[in-house]
Scaffold this active site. Structure first.
Site, PDB file in Angstrom:
ATOM      1  N   LYS A  79       0.841  -1.199   0.000  1.00 49.52           N
ATOM      2  CA  LYS A  79       0.000   0.000   0.000  1.00 49.52           C
ATOM      3  C   LYS A  79       0.875   1.249   0.000  1.00 49.52           C
ATOM      4  O   LYS A  79       0.675   2.157  -0.787  1.00 49.52           O
ATOM      5  CB  LYS A  79      -0.932  -0.029   1.218  1.00 49.52           C
ATOM      6  CG  LYS A  79      -1.839   1.165   1.319  1.00 49.52           C
ATOM      7  CD  LYS A  79      -2.813   1.045   2.479  1.00 49.52           C
ATOM      8  CE  LYS A  79      -3.565   2.357   2.656  1.00 49.52           C
ATOM      9  NZ  LYS A  79      -4.497   2.337   3.780  1.00 49.52           N
ATOM     10  N   ARG A 104      -5.317  -4.461   5.838  1.00 50.93           N
ATOM     11  CA  ARG A 104      -5.905  -5.760   6.188  1.00 50.93           C
ATOM     12  C   ARG A 104      -7.306  -5.925   5.626  1.00 50.93           C
ATOM     13  O   ARG A 104      -7.942  -6.952   5.839  1.00 50.93           O
ATOM     14  CB  ARG A 104      -5.878  -5.944   7.706  1.00 50.93           C
ATOM     15  CG  ARG A 104      -6.487  -4.805   8.495  1.00 50.93           C
ATOM     16  CD  ARG A 104      -6.114  -4.894   9.968  1.00 50.93           C
ATOM     17  NE  ARG A 104      -6.608  -3.755  10.741  1.00 50.93           N
ATOM     18  CZ  ARG A 104      -5.966  -2.587  10.867  1.00 50.93           C
ATOM     19  NH1 ARG A 104      -4.819  -2.399  10.248  1.00 50.93           N
ATOM     20  NH2 ARG A 104      -6.466  -1.607  11.596  1.00 50.93           N
TER      21      ARG A 104
HETATM   22  O1  F6P Z   1       3.127  -2.953   9.715  1.00 53.29           O
HETATM   23  C1  F6P Z   1       1.769  -3.163   9.587  1.00 53.29           C
HETATM   24  C2  F6P Z   1       1.301  -2.820   8.217  1.00 53.29           C
HETATM   25  O2  F6P Z   1       1.240  -1.445   8.064  1.00 53.29           O
HETATM   26  C3  F6P Z   1      -0.040  -3.457   7.934  1.00 53.29           C
HETATM   27  O3  F6P Z   1      -1.089  -2.738   8.404  1.00 53.29           O
HETATM   28  C4  F6P Z   1       0.022  -3.601   6.461  1.00 53.29           C
HETATM   29  O4  F6P Z   1      -0.931  -4.512   6.001  1.00 53.29           O
HETATM   30  C5  F6P Z   1       1.435  -4.058   6.271  1.00 53.29           C
HETATM   31  O5  F6P Z   1       2.156  -3.334   7.230  1.00 53.29           O
HETATM   32  C6  F6P Z   1       2.012  -3.865   4.912  1.00 53.29           C
HETATM   33  O6  F6P Z   1       2.025  -2.513   4.537  1.00 53.29           O
HETATM   34  P1  F6P Z   1       2.220  -2.096   3.034  1.00 53.29           P
HETATM   35  O7  F6P Z   1       1.109  -2.695   2.234  1.00 53.29           O
HETATM   36  O8  F6P Z   1       2.187  -0.604   3.021  1.00 53.29           O
HETATM   37  O9  F6P Z   1       3.551  -2.629   2.561  1.00 53.29           O
END
Ligand code: F6P
Length: 554
Positions: free
Chosen positions: A215, A278
């Site tokens: 994300k 999530r």
């Molecule tokens: O560290 C927790 C978190 O922020 C989660 O909420 C999220 O799903 C995961 O890390 C991965 O984050 P990203 O999709 O930004 O790499």
């Protein structure tokens, strides 16, 4: 309504009359045994059931009477569950600490529907991305999207972590039966290099596509893994850096960082800050799943999500699956003091479902402050755990049956298997039903004695029972049923968060460790000795021990 998003102090839920009524009810019904509850209420098994979106819930084996549910429903109403549900679906900024809307439910709205949030209809954008994903998935699956050397893609490796891994990994395994069997799908999440090493060990770079899912596109684990994968690919293709364009695509909200990494944003599939990590498996984060099962079945998954959304929005609260499951969790966590919750799918295909739920539930509701910033004075999210039945039966069910802790559990099963193989499925379901029966009713001392057990073993062979379970049944594990199941738990978590008056959609608790790890990583590798007193004495000693013992291969 106890909750507020304005920062104005509100009445804590445990100081409401509805909470007091439940506490009194608990004192009154005490620890009445399920044997007695069933004996005194002959239609209990029929009464304590509910159905929605293709899922059937039997909640009769819970430590509740006919009086319990109305009291729990009154608590839900006092907490403003219905108002907050409307606010979420409407796109209000209910993620207070991040000042964001929470709109994963918009991801399943089909073309032609409209959801205008702060002046913008979000539905066309959602469906445009879905169409782009579908076109890409079709090209990969058909071979029209070829690798750098012209070979077709046979391996898809999703690189992501947390919400950018657990959802698609869980669902790709759950729907393996529906997937393209000529292709291999792997998921790399851990920054431990062994994860990547094993994922790539038997793959040909020329036939491998990486989907870098993040994300934020700033996550240490994912970017480290993505760089390693890029090196592996370029080395394997004789240094052809231009090959990256054919072998790397990205899923992210952060186009700038995707570009900085070297992925053409034409090959980026976007989503939006109003989709929590999530809650994103039905956003573009599901791209690897879509390549695996194809766009049509992916849309079936979305249809299942949508069916559960509709059920959650419209079913009366006393027949509303997410509401019922949430309230049972509140009953146990806040009134009976049971602080863990097991999810036990009697389905090998759902083996990763408990791990998926751990993030969904514990990252959402593992919170200690209310929306107005005050500290909660009651327990919030439970510890969620579990594995696929029947494996757990031969591992930890001993504790569940005869240990000193009570662990409420969800037993999830299917009337029909995805594939008929001998008598496996009937045996599997027999085990599910047997366990639920044994948990509830146990085996009394009289029964043990009557069965002829030698006296010195009688005590050890008594099963107290009175261990509560929900049984969730669906006709078969299909893409649609999987979508409904995930949405069921999403909304269960939501309802509990509303009652606890917490922000279920932020995750500040993961930040501190990330910051410290970045600092410590430099201290582990720097030729200079770490600054004295930079850490507590334990951490400093462990860093010194690591530095002294570390042998680096050049
Ligand atoms: O560290 C927790 C978190 O922020 C989660 O909420 C999220 O799903 C995961 O890390 C991965 O984050 P990203 O999709 O930004 O790499």
């Amino acid at each position: 309504m106890t909750s507020t998003t304005s920062g104005t102090p509100s009445t804590p839920i445990d100081q409401t009359p509805e909470w007091a009524a439940l506490a009194a009810h608990h004192a009154a019904i005490g620890n009445r045994h399920l044997r007695e509850l069933f004996a005194s209420d002959p239609t209990r098994a029929q009464a304590f059931t509910a159905e929605g979106a293709g899922l059937f819930l039997d909640y009769s084996k819970h430590r509740i009477t006919r009086e319990t549910l109305p009291l729990l429903l009154a608590l839900a109403r006092a907490a403003g569950v219905e108002e907050r549900r409307a606010a979420m679906f409407r796109g209000d900024r209910i993620n207070v600490t991040e000042n964001r809307s929470v709109l994963h439910t918009a991801l399943r709205l089909p073309p032609g529907e409209h959801l205008v949030v702060e002046g913008t209809d979000v539905v066309p954008g959602v469906n445009a991305v879905l169409d782009k994903m579908a076109a890409f998935a079709d090209r990969v699956r058909s071979g029209a999207w070829a690798g750098h050397t012209g070979l077709r893609i046979r391996n898809v490796v999703n690189i992501g972590i947390g919400g950018s891994d657990l959802g698609p990994a869980m669902a790709t395994e759950a729907l393996r039966h529906y997937s393209e069997r000529s292709m291999r799908f792997r998921f790399v999440s851990n920054v431990d290099g062994a994860d990547m090493r094993e994922a790539l060990i038997d793959l040909e770079p020329a036939e491998t596509l990486f989907i870098v899912s993040s994300k934020t596109f700033t996550t240490l684990e994912t970017l480290t893994n993505a760089r390693t994968a890029r090196d592996w690919l370029v080395t394997g293709l004789d240094g052809a850096t231009e090959a990256v364009a054919k072998h790397f695509v990205a899923v992210s909200t952060n186009a700038e960082q995707v570009r900085a990494f070297g992925i053409d944003t034409a090959n980026m599939f976007e989503f939006w800050d109003w989709v929590g990590g999530r809650y994103s498996m039905d956003a573009a984060i599901g791209l690897s799943l879509m390549v695996a099962i194809g766009p049509d079945d992916f849309r079936e998954v979305l249809a299942g999500f949508r069916a559960m959304d509709a059920h959650f929005q419209t079913a009366p609260l006393d027949q509303n699956l997410p509401v019922l499951m949430a309230l049972l969790g509140i009953w146990y966590g806040n009134f009976l003091g049971f602080d863990t919750h097991a999810v036990l799918p009697y389905s090998q295909e759902l083996a990763r479902f408990p791990a998926y739920l751990q993030q969904l539930d514990m990252e959402s509701n593992g919170k200690s402050v209310r929306l107005d910033g005050s500290r909660v004075t009651y327990a919030t999210g439970p510890i969620v755990w579990g594995t696929a039945g029947t494996n757990g039966q031969h591992a930890y069910y001993q504790l569940l049956h005869q240990g000193t802790r009570i662990v409420p559990a969800d037993l999830i099963g299917f009337v029909n298997p995805t594939t008929e193989i001998g008598d496996h499925h009937d045996l599997l379901v027999a085990n599910l039903l047997a366990q639920a029966e044994a948990f509830a009713f146990g085996k009394t001392r009289d029964e043990v004695v009557a069965s002829g057990v030698v006296p010195q073993q009688v005590d050890a062979r008594v099963f107290e029972g009175n261990r509560p379970t929900s049984v969730l049944l669906a006709p078969r594990l299909t893409p649609r049923v999987l979508g409904a199941l995930v949405a069921l738990y999403e909304h269960k978590v939501f309802v509990q968060g509303v009652i606890w008056d917490i922000d279920s959609f932020d995750q500040w608790g993961v930040e501190l460790g990330k910051v410290l790890a970045t600092r410590i990583a430099a201290e582990l590798t720097s030729p200079a000795e770490p600054v004295a007193n930079a850490h507590d004495s334990s951490t400093a000693a462990l860093i010194a021990r690591f530095r002294a013992g570390r042998v680096r291969e050049s």
